[in-house]
Design a protein around this motif. Structure first.
Motif, short mmCIF file in Angstrom:
data_model
loop_
_atom_site.label_atom_id
_atom_site.label_comp_id
_atom_site.label_asym_id
_atom_site.label_seq_id
_atom_site.Cartn_x
_atom_site.Cartn_y
_atom_site.Cartn_z
N ARG A 107 20.97 44.03 37.64
CA ARG A 107 20.62 42.71 38.16
C ARG A 107 21.23 41.60 37.30
N GLY A 108 21.19 41.80 35.97
CA GLY A 108 21.78 40.81 35.07
C GLY A 108 23.29 40.75 35.20
N LYS A 109 23.92 41.90 35.36
CA LYS A 109 25.37 41.94 35.54
C LYS A 109 25.77 41.23 36.83
N ALA A 110 24.99 41.47 37.88
CA ALA A 110 25.28 40.82 39.15
C ALA A 110 25.12 39.30 39.03
N ARG A 111 24.15 38.87 38.23
CA ARG A 111 23.94 37.43 38.04
C ARG A 111 25.12 36.80 37.33
N VAL A 112 25.65 37.47 36.31
CA VAL A 112 26.82 36.95 35.61
C VAL A 112 28.00 36.84 36.57
N GLU A 113 28.17 37.84 37.43
CA GLU A 113 29.25 37.80 38.40
C GLU A 113 29.08 36.61 39.34
N ARG A 114 27.86 36.36 39.78
CA ARG A 114 27.61 35.23 40.68
C ARG A 114 27.90 33.91 39.97
N ILE A 115 27.56 33.83 38.71
CA ILE A 115 27.81 32.60 37.95
C ILE A 115 29.31 32.34 37.84
N LEU A 116 30.08 33.38 37.54
CA LEU A 116 31.53 33.19 37.39
C LEU A 116 32.17 32.86 38.73
N ASP A 117 31.75 33.51 39.80
CA ASP A 117 32.30 33.20 41.12
C ASP A 117 31.90 31.79 41.55
N ALA A 118 30.65 31.41 41.25
CA ALA A 118 30.20 30.06 41.58
C ALA A 118 30.98 29.02 40.79
N ALA A 119 31.23 29.31 39.52
CA ALA A 119 32.00 28.38 38.70
C ALA A 119 33.41 28.21 39.26
N ALA A 120 34.01 29.31 39.73
CA ALA A 120 35.34 29.22 40.33
C ALA A 120 35.32 28.28 41.53
N ALA A 121 34.30 28.41 42.37
CA ALA A 121 34.20 27.56 43.56
C ALA A 121 33.98 26.10 43.17
N ILE A 122 33.12 25.85 42.19
CA ILE A 122 32.82 24.48 41.78
C ILE A 122 34.03 23.83 41.11
N PHE A 123 34.70 24.56 40.22
CA PHE A 123 35.89 24.01 39.57
C PHE A 123 36.99 23.71 40.59
N ASP A 124 37.06 24.57 41.61
CA ASP A 124 38.06 24.38 42.65
C ASP A 124 37.77 23.13 43.46
N GLU A 125 36.50 22.89 43.79
CA GLU A 125 36.12 21.75 44.63
C GLU A 125 36.08 20.44 43.87
#
Length: 263
Positions: free
Chosen positions: A24-42
């Protein structure tokens, strides 16, 4: 290399404030990095905040801070993930077989693999930001571009041993820099048809530029030199035709692709 293997990488683990032990923690880190990619892109790196990233990831800001102390550490983790992906990309290229391909097939294979790499959300943002906001980078520098130049120079030298090494290096430098500029433009556009046109023109440009130095080197038996653009495997089977072109099925990764033109 899977996403999970990136989390177990010593380099990425060392960048985390706390290493997740549960899935669950690993999945959360993945979501954070993917979310950061989307936010930095936008929004761009400067306007983005950890609160924006946490909200996009669907996690509490406190949970984000359990793993990352600040925005810079999140971006550094993205850099390290991208670096691992690039290393995996180079490691799977079969250089001796690649140099035997017809010129267009070789360039098509390299470009398709590169685009698939850069279209991944994190790698896409890292690639774009490197040319837009270079001062935010902590791990990646021009050495990665130089590695690409050296790699292509090795391919060119293998295809035409008569070319002086310094000329191979110069040709490779022009190819990598010009190709990166076109790929950057393609990744930044949201018009998918225009993106495809740019990428096709990129391939045409590189083939036209290199052909006088390397020749077409077209094989009569395409199956003897064809490799999968997705995993570089030569274990292929013919799989019908599409728009008059031979289709192939890769026995290794299971993906299909159309034979590029060997013009």
């Amino acid at each position: 290399m899977t996403e999970r293997s990136h989390l177990s990488s010593p380099r990425l683990s060392g960048n985390l404030r706390r290493q997740p032990k549960q899935q669950r923690g690993k999945a959360r880190v993945e979501r954070i990095l993917d979310a950061a990619a989307a936010i930095f892109d936008e929004m761009g790196y400067e306007a983005a905040t950890t609160h924006h990233i946490a909200a996009r990831a669907g996690t509490a800001i406190g949970s984000l801070y359990q793993f990352f102390p600040d925005k810079a550490s999140i971006f550094k983790a993205m850099e390290l993930r991208h670096t691992e992906r690039v290393k995996a990309f180079w490691d799977k290229v079969d250089v001796p077989r690649m140099v035997q391909l017809p010129l267009r097939v070789m360039m098509h294979t390299l470009l398709i693999a590169a685009i698939e790499l850069f279209e991944q959300p994190v790698s896409r943002v890292v690639f774009i930001q490197f040319y837009m906001t270079r001062d935010i980078f902590q791990s990646i520098d021009d050495s990665m571009t130089q590695d690409a130049i050296n790699f292509l120079a090795t391919l060119l030298e293998g295809r035409n041993p008569a070319l002086p090494k310094n000329q191979c290096q110069l040709l490779a430098e022009v190819c990598v820099h010009s190709s990166n500029a076109v790929i950057l433009a393609a990744l930044r556009t949201h018009d998918l048809k225009h993106r495809q046109r740019l990428l096709q023109q990129n391939e045409d440009l590189l083939v036209s530029y290199l052909e006088p130095h390397l020749g077409k080197n077209t094989s009569k038996d395409v199956m003897n030199v064809m490799i999968c653009p997705h995993c570089q495997s030569s274990q292929l089977s013919k799989n019908g035709y599409r728009r008059g072109k031979q289709c192939y099925l890769c026995k290794t990764c299971g993906k299909q692709f159309v034979q590029p033109s060997a013009q």
